[in-house]
Design an enzyme around this catalytic site. Structure first.
Site, PDB file in Angstrom:
ATOM      1  CB  ILE A 297      -0.706  -0.031   1.238  1.00  9.32           C
ATOM      2  CG1 ILE A 297      -2.001   1.177   1.277  1.00  9.32           C
ATOM      3  CG2 ILE A 297      -0.560   0.125   2.837  1.00  9.32           C
ATOM      4  CD1 ILE A 297      -3.277   0.928  -0.075  1.00  9.32           C
ATOM      5  NE  ARG A 299       5.022   7.071  -3.300  1.00 12.86           N
ATOM      6  CZ  ARG A 299       4.193   7.428  -2.515  1.00 12.86           C
ATOM      7  NH1 ARG A 299       2.969   6.340  -2.652  1.00 12.86           N
ATOM      8  NH2 ARG A 299       3.300   9.083  -2.584  1.00 12.86           N
ATOM      9  CD  GLU A 328       1.998   3.959  -8.371  1.00 16.99           C
ATOM     10  OE1 GLU A 328       1.067   5.079  -8.550  1.00 16.99           O
ATOM     11  OE2 GLU A 328       2.193   3.199  -7.842  1.00 16.99           O
ATOM     12  CG  HIS A 347      -0.893   5.142  -6.233  1.00 10.13           C
ATOM     13  ND1 HIS A 347       0.178   5.279  -6.308  1.00 10.13           N
ATOM     14  CD2 HIS A 347      -1.470   5.540  -5.001  1.00 10.13           C
ATOM     15  CE1 HIS A 347       1.250   5.833  -4.900  1.00 10.13           C
ATOM     16  NE2 HIS A 347      -0.266   6.431  -3.967  1.00 10.13           N
ATOM     17  N   GLY A 349      -5.323   4.240  -3.011  1.00  7.46           N
ATOM     18  CA  GLY A 349      -5.284   3.762  -1.309  1.00  7.46           C
ATOM     19  C   GLY A 349      -6.424   5.289  -1.214  1.00  7.46           C
TER      20      GLY A 349
HETATM   21  C1  DGY Z   1       0.034   9.367  -0.429  1.00  4.12           C
HETATM   22  O1  DGY Z   1      -0.602  10.113  -0.296  1.00  4.12           O
HETATM   23  O2  DGY Z   1       1.251   9.398  -0.431  1.00  4.12           O
HETATM   24  C2  DGY Z   1      -0.893   8.605  -1.678  1.00  4.12           C
HETATM   25  O3  DGY Z   1       0.564   7.331  -1.697  1.00  4.12           O
HETATM   26  C3  DGY Z   1      -1.890   9.050  -2.585  1.00  4.12           C
HETATM   27  O4  DGY Z   1      -2.737   8.064  -2.724  1.00  4.12           O
END
Ligand code: DGY
Length: 391
Positions: A297, A299, A328, A347, A349
């Protein structure tokens, strides 16, 4: 600058704008409220396209006025905050701004509102001599050279906290989906293979009552841990920082290697740094249980994608779920996408309406504070203030 003065600057008729919109060598500025409803080609259009106008006569900046460069279309709430802070230029397209355009636009920018897809490095800072603040709409700052910003006295804003719970929800969604073979189940049904109930069909791994290994027990990792407690999971963690507060609650610290050997499910929630780049390589996967799942979740580059492919093919681990990939977006021909035990989402999250709005608002507040010379509500490099004062 007062709003009336600003609107005067852009004062013109819609018809004149339509003519100007056809002009080739143009600047894009944030649309004043009296022109909202027109898209770049001058006709009414959907919200996502309706942020920007193309206006050849718009000044790149006015003396004493901040020029703010925004690299993607933002929710209205954030735009109206920025409107009062200066001349706002927004990259109008639904894709990341090309590097060349970004370097051109920051040439006289005082503030940069950027995304995790924009690299803010020495080259960009050199191209932006007037830049005073950078604000990224993300919690992660691995795309930003924080040391270079600090050296220039440029505070960098980011968006911790507002996305923590939402991102942890997605982390747990992916963990469950990987363990319970949701991708394979969907493929099976959509592929027309579902004829009857089968006692041995797509048997997955337990989640409740198992051991969750969290690599990086920061804000998001801890929020995942709280969810795991509801599943009666034992929680172990590894990372740079010990969390005595959580250890008191029964969360155990381990070395990374120990964690890999102990965990039924491994969750990556640490930042991407030189130390964590390709932390998950073949050696790491060899230490994991063949029944284990891996969820990322954080990088993409924390996992070596070819080592993961090998681990999933050879049964070193059972399944993986990735919210993030290297690179990505993941290329459509990447072999990981063909593996039934690998689930990839783009991506997502923090991707809920409420959270993205909160991120955009916080990022706007960071930028506005930085331009006013005030401390940012969430600063990723507070040493920049000291550097600024020392000047
Ligand atoms: C972040 O804010 O770093 C997240 O990866 C964005 O979804």
């Amino acid at each position: 600058m007062p709003c009336s003065q600003k609107s005067q600057m852009y004062e013109t008729t819609s018809a004149a704008y339509r003519d100007q919109l056809r002009h080739d060598d143009v600047h894009r500025v944030h649309r004043p409220s009296h022109l909202r409803g027109l898209v770049a080609d001058g006709v009414p259009g959907p919200d996502s396209a309706s942020r920007c106008i193309v206006h050849p006569a718009a000044p790149r900046y006015a003396p004493g006025m901040n020029r703010i460069v925004v690299t993607r279309t933002l929710p209205d709430a954030a735009m109206s905050l920025l409107d009062d802070a200066g001349t706002v230029w927004v990259w109008p397209q639904d894709r990341p701004i090309p590097r060349e355009a970004l370097l051109r636009e920051v040439a006289d920018a005082s503030g940069l509102f950027s995304m995790l897809t924009d690299d803010v490095d020495q080259e960009l800072l050199d191209a932006a001599p007037a830049l005073r603040t950078v604000s990224t709409m993300a919690v992660g700052t691995d795309n930003i050279d924080l040391a270079a910003c600090t050296a220039r006295g440029i505070p960098v804003g980011h968006t911790p906290d507002v996305l923590t719970e939402t991102t942890a929800d997605m982390a747990f969604t992916l963990l469950l989906a990987a363990a319970r073979r949701v991708r394979e189940g969907i493929d099976y049904v959509v592929g027309g293979q579902w004829r009857r109930w089968e006692p041995n069909l797509l048997l997955g791994c337990e989640v409740h009552g198992t051991t969750l290994g969290i690599v990086g027990l920061g804000r998001i990792g801890s929020a995942v841990g709280r969810r795991a407690l509801g599943f009666d999971m034992r929680i172990v963690y590894s990372g740079r920082r010990r969390r005595a507060d959580l250890e008191d609650l029964g969360v155990s610290y381990m070395t990374f290697e120990e964690l890999l050997g102990e965990s039924d499910h491994v969750m990556i929630s640490c930042p991407l740094t030189p130390e964590t780049h390709h932390l998950f390589d073949r050696d790491a996967f060899r230490l994991m249980k063949p029944t284990a799942t891996l969820t990322n979740i954080a990088r993409g580059p924390i996992v070596d994608p070819r080592a993961l492919e090998w681990a999933l093919r050879t049964g070193e681990i059972a399944a993986a779920a990735l919210d993030v990939t290297e690179p990505e977006p993941i290329p459509s021909g990447d072999p990981l996408l063909d593996l039934p035990n690998c689930l990839v989402v783009p991506h997502l999250g923090s991707a809920t309406t409420r959270t993205r709005e909160a991120m955009a608002r916080l990022a706007a507040k960071n930028l506005i504070a930085g331009l006013a010379g005030e401390p940012l509500p969430a600063c990723a490099n507070p040493d920049a203030y000291l550097r600024r004062q020392a000047r």
